[in-house]
Design a protein around this motif. Structure first.
Motif, mmCIF file in Angstrom:
data_model
loop_
_atom_site.group_PDB
_atom_site.id
_atom_site.type_symbol
_atom_site.label_atom_id
_atom_site.label_comp_id
_atom_site.label_asym_id
_atom_site.label_seq_id
_atom_site.Cartn_x
_atom_site.Cartn_y
_atom_site.Cartn_z
ATOM 1 N N GLN B 43 15.339 8.914 9.550
ATOM 2 C CA GLN B 43 15.755 10.223 10.034
ATOM 3 C C GLN B 43 16.884 10.861 9.233
ATOM 4 O OE1 GLN B 43 16.734 10.555 14.172
ATOM 5 N NE2 GLN B 43 15.265 12.170 14.430
ATOM 6 N N LEU B 46 14.839 11.815 5.904
ATOM 7 C CA LEU B 46 13.687 12.684 6.036
ATOM 8 C C LEU B 46 13.775 13.616 7.231
ATOM 9 C CD1 LEU B 46 10.766 10.303 5.149
ATOM 10 C CD2 LEU B 46 11.201 12.492 4.122
ATOM 11 N N GLY B 47 14.655 13.284 8.165
ATOM 12 C CA GLY B 47 14.756 14.123 9.355
ATOM 13 C C GLY B 47 13.464 14.168 10.110
ATOM 14 N N LEU B 48 12.812 13.025 10.205
ATOM 15 C CA LEU B 48 11.468 13.023 10.783
ATOM 16 C C LEU B 48 11.454 13.058 12.294
ATOM 17 C CD1 LEU B 48 9.558 10.695 8.415
ATOM 18 C CD2 LEU B 48 8.857 12.939 9.113
ATOM 19 N N VAL B 49 10.220 13.094 12.799
ATOM 20 C CA VAL B 49 10.025 13.200 14.233
ATOM 21 C C VAL B 49 10.627 12.019 14.981
ATOM 22 C CG1 VAL B 49 8.052 14.641 14.612
ATOM 23 C CG2 VAL B 49 7.740 12.381 13.622
ATOM 24 N N SER B 52 9.064 11.149 21.118
ATOM 25 C CA SER B 52 9.239 12.152 22.161
ATOM 26 C C SER B 52 7.907 12.342 22.861
ATOM 27 C CB SER B 52 9.685 13.462 21.536
ATOM 28 O OG SER B 52 8.658 13.937 20.695
ATOM 29 N N GLN B 58 1.218 13.049 17.656
ATOM 30 C CA GLN B 58 1.508 13.076 16.232
ATOM 31 C C GLN B 58 1.104 11.777 15.559
ATOM 32 O OE1 GLN B 58 5.604 14.341 16.179
ATOM 33 N NE2 GLN B 58 4.944 16.459 16.119
#
Lengths: 245, 248, 309
Positions: B43, B46-49, B52, B58
């Motif tokens: 994260q 990449l700041g990924l999902v 959630s 996804q």
């Protein structure tokens, strides 16, 4: 007498021009029919045709008086076979394999699996993976799988390939016992003359894709001829014909 | 037990006896966890999902675009080219079972495998959600169920194409290589030729996305469903046509 | 035997017909996406048009910044004019601009100076434009975009009114946004929102146009973690003549800043188009006004930042 298997004018030509031509043959109930011929004569091709593994170019096959292709399931319900080499899914055990076979036959009991494994002498290795089996053991397993559903007709293609003497004797005993006690009909191909002489009541000789001669073993032997002499004679007369042509 | 069912159970038991299939399933249990953990770890970069409410959907898109197709190729390779190579097709052919039933049993086993894999992936993904403290609401759960069911349909339709293609191969490795290259080519082709995105079954791997959106026109769902259904029937029928004429 | 071949032939025949038919209907079905694409292309053929734009940035319901603009653009005469107002945290500034055939004029509300830039490379610009509209390249780009959009295009709804105009809309919540977008968008957001303010305009260069471009950026909270696109909604109205009349988009982004405070940011942009092919950009007479020439590089930089946004 009841006809178990009948072929008429059966012809199949492979792309390499090999194959069989116009074979008409009939097996009656209780027959132990030996199919004799040199390597590459078309014995396996014939057996593949009568078990539906390949389709004929021409001719007709009836199994228990019904067309093989139209009534494949009903016919094969009572046929047990081992064709060509004994190949298996080698990552499972013999016990697992026979269990799979049993699923096709609602009447076959679990006990029958033990019975056939005992008969072919594989009971002690029933939980070993097939990949650890020798060629002869695989051959025995193939026979066990063929006779598992108590078939009326058993078709065996070179059954004693890769077997030791003990194995050969065992095979012969099983065939004789089924034939005598249950009246099971056999169609056995082999190039081993002595074996067929001991087992069969009838023989047919296939040379270069054609059934050149059929006969009753008792008649042949009564004529003072051994099966070997009969066979060699047939082979040589074919060659003779050829050289004349 | 009816005869095709006997064949089907046999094919299934052969599948579960194969080590690589078991490995596939075992890894599928780990995959959601691995993805969740690695996405979380990445994260900062990449700041990924994050895990959630949308995580199961996804993840599904990842499964259907690569993981399940790979499973399809592997199982198909085992069911057809590998059996041809090891000459074990005759074992089923010589039993009281028509060729159609043998073929159907194999295809049904493949479909069951896809279904089981989806159930497994879905369950593992949902467990990830629970552990991340974002259990799904009932409505979201229904959406997830619908998406996974739709994914099953599109994956079976995709498998029909590869079952058909596998009939031409006598080597499992050859088929695997060809299948992966073909799949990649089909995926890329929709970037070059617009029509491919409609006319190639490989373009429907994210088909489940249509089912979770309330405003997608019913006509669109209908026509794409019909497309997947008919392409499935067509390729299975063509595959059977070749299978039926096989000489072993 | 015959029955089997009839069945098989039937299955192949019927399914292939059905496959082609359903494929064609799925392919030809005019989705909202295609309707919008066609309107966008058609609008691109306009020679001149007036545009009213609005944009705003909200953080947790509080408006941080808003901008309004109105422009008149004419492609055939290569002229344009317009004005823009920018409000950030209470401070406001506005800019008027005129693009004439060979020069561009900018004026800020903060002073009375008119900044003028002469077009140096007119010919080159023209060539650029030509390349940009090369039909083959744009066709290729369209195919790639279509493929990237994939099944998302079916999310776009279209409502055709009785007078032939259309209302096109799309709403995506977090689940429906493709994984790829959701994976890449936070990186971009983070990158943009945490960029250092260059403070370039404060270096006392009088030759520059005094627009505080960084104001908007300074106003936005800097998200560093848990960045997610929560919602995207898009609406467009298309006239019966297939021109875009109105379009607006909202993007909701959530995330936390470095101190851990949660933010929900809503970006709103909208544009209204009117005066299709009847718009004449305003001109300006610079005689008697305070004029300052702008150096070319400054304008170039300006254009660059615009393209980033």
């Amino acid at each position: 007498m009841d006809t178990m298997l009948e072929t008429s004018q059966l012809t199949k030509t492979y792309r390499n021009q090999r194959g069989i031509r116009n074979i008409s043959l009939r097996l009656n109930a209780g027959d132990v029919y030996g199919l004799l011929g040199p390597n590459g004569a078309g014995k396996t091709t014939f057996l593949k045709l009568v078990t539906g593994l390949i389709r004929p170019d021409e001719g007709k096959i009836t199994l228990f008086r019904q067309d093989l292709i139209d009534h494949f399931e009903a016919g094969m319900q009572h046929v047990g076979c081992m064709i060509e080499s004994a190949d298996f899914h080698d990552f499972i055990t013999a016990g697992q394999y026979l269990k799979m076979v049993r699923r096709y036959y609602p009447d076959v009991t679990e006990h029958r699996i033990t019975q056939v494994l005992e008969a072919v002498g594989l009971i002690s290795v029933r939980n070993d993976k097939i990949k650890h089996y020798s060629t002869g053991m695989k051959q025995k397993l193939a026979l066990a799988a063929a006779i598992l559903p108590n078939p009326k007709l058993v078709i065996l293609d070179e059954p004693t390939n890769g077997l030791d003497i003990d194995g050969m004797v065992m095979f012969r005993r099983i065939i004789q016992q089924l034939s005598e006690e249950h009246g099971t009909t056999f169609l056995i191909s082999s190039h081993m003359i002595h074996e067929l002489e001991q087992l069969c009541n009838r023989v047919g000789v296939i040379v270069e894709g054609q059934l050149v001669r059929e006969g009753d073993v008792r008649d042949l032997l009564a004529g003072g001829q051994s099966l070997e002499q009969f066979y060699i004679h047939e082979l040589e007369s074919r060659k003779g014909e050829k050289s004349v042509v | 037990m009816s005869r095709w069912k006997a064949g089907w159970i046999n094919e299934l038991s052969l599948l579960v006896h194969r080590k690589k299939i078991i490995a596939f399933f075992a890894f599928s249990l780990l995959l959601p966890v691995l993805l969740a953990v690695s996405l979380h770890a990445l994260q900062p970069v990449l700041g990924l999902v994050a895990v959630s409410q949308s995580f199961p959907i996804q993840m599904l898109s990842i499964y259907t675009s690569a993981w399940i197709p790979l499973f399809i190729f592997t199982v198909t390779a085992d069911l057809f080219p590998n059996e041809a190579a090891s000459r074990t097709l005759k074992l089923a052919f010589l039993r009281p079972n028509t060729r159609f039933k043998v073929f159907f049993a194999k295809v049904a086993a493949l479909a069951a495998g896809i279904g089981a894999l989806l159930v497994l992936l879905g369950a593992a993904t949902l467990v990830c959600n629970v552990f991340a403290g974002t259990a799904l609401s009932l409505a979201a759960g229904m959406g997830v169920f619908k998406a996974y069911a739709a994914a099953f349909v599109s994956m079976v339709a995709l498998s029909a194409v590869f079952v058909f293609i596998s009939q031409w191969f006598k080597s499992a490795t050859g088929f695997m290589v060809f299948a992966i290259v073909l799949y990649a080519a089909l995926k890329i082709s929709s970037f070059l030729l617009g029509a491919m995105s409609t006319f190639s079954p490989a373009s429907y791997t994210d088909w489940h996305m249509l089912w979770i959106h309330p405003t997608v026109a019913a006509g669109k769902l209908w026509s794409t469903s019909l497309y997947l259904l008919s392409s499935g029937v067509l390729f299975f029928a063509l595959g059977y046509f070749i299978f039926d004429r096989k000489e072993v | 035997m015959k029955k089997k071949w009839t069945m098989l032939g039937g299955a192949v025949g019927i399914s292939s017909v059905m496959m082609i038919a359903s494929g064609v209907s799925a392919f030809a079905s005019t989705s909202g996406y295609d309707a919008y694409k066609s309107a966008l292309k058609n609008t691109g053929t306009l020679q001149n048009v007036s545009v009213q734009t609005q944009a705003s940035l909200q953080d947790n319901g509080k408006t941080l910044a808003s901008a309004e603009g109105s422009f008149k653009v004419s492609l055939d005469t290569q002229t344009a004019s317009g004005s823009a107002d920018l409000k950030t945290n209470g401070s406001a500034q506005s800019v008027d601009f005129y693009k004439l055939k060979d020069q561009a004029v900018l004026k800020s509300s903060n002073d009375n100076t008119y900044y003028v830039e002469q077009e140096l490379s007119h010919g080159k610009n023209k060539k650029d434009q030509k390349e940009k509209f090369d039909p083959q390249i744009s066709q290729q780009a369209e195919t790639v975009i279509d493929a990237l959009v994939g099944n998302l295009k079916d999310y776009v709804e279209v409502d055709t009114k009785s007078n032939g105009s259309k209302a096109i809309s799309a709403n995506l919540d977090q689940t429906q946004i493709p994984a790829v977008v959701n994976a890449i968008a936070p990186i971009v957001i983070k990158h943009v929102s945490s960029q250092d303010h260059d403070g370039e305009q404060k270096d006392g260069d009088k030759n520059e146009f005094p627009l505080n471009r960084d104001a908007l950026q300074a106003a936005a909270p800097k998200l560093t973690q848990d960045i997610k696109i929560e919602k995207v909604s898009f609406q467009a109205d298309v006239t019966a003549a297939n021109y875009i009349q109105h379009q607006e988009a909202d993007v909701t982004i959530s995330g936390k800043d470095a101190s851990g405070a949660a933010h929900q940011i809503v970006v709103h942009v909208q544009a209204d188009l009117s005066g299709y092919n009847t718009t004449k950009p305003d001109t300006i007479d610079l005689s008697g006004k305070k004029v300052q020439q702008l150096e070319h590089h400054r304008f170039g930089k300006h254009g660059e930042t615009e393209s980033v946004k």
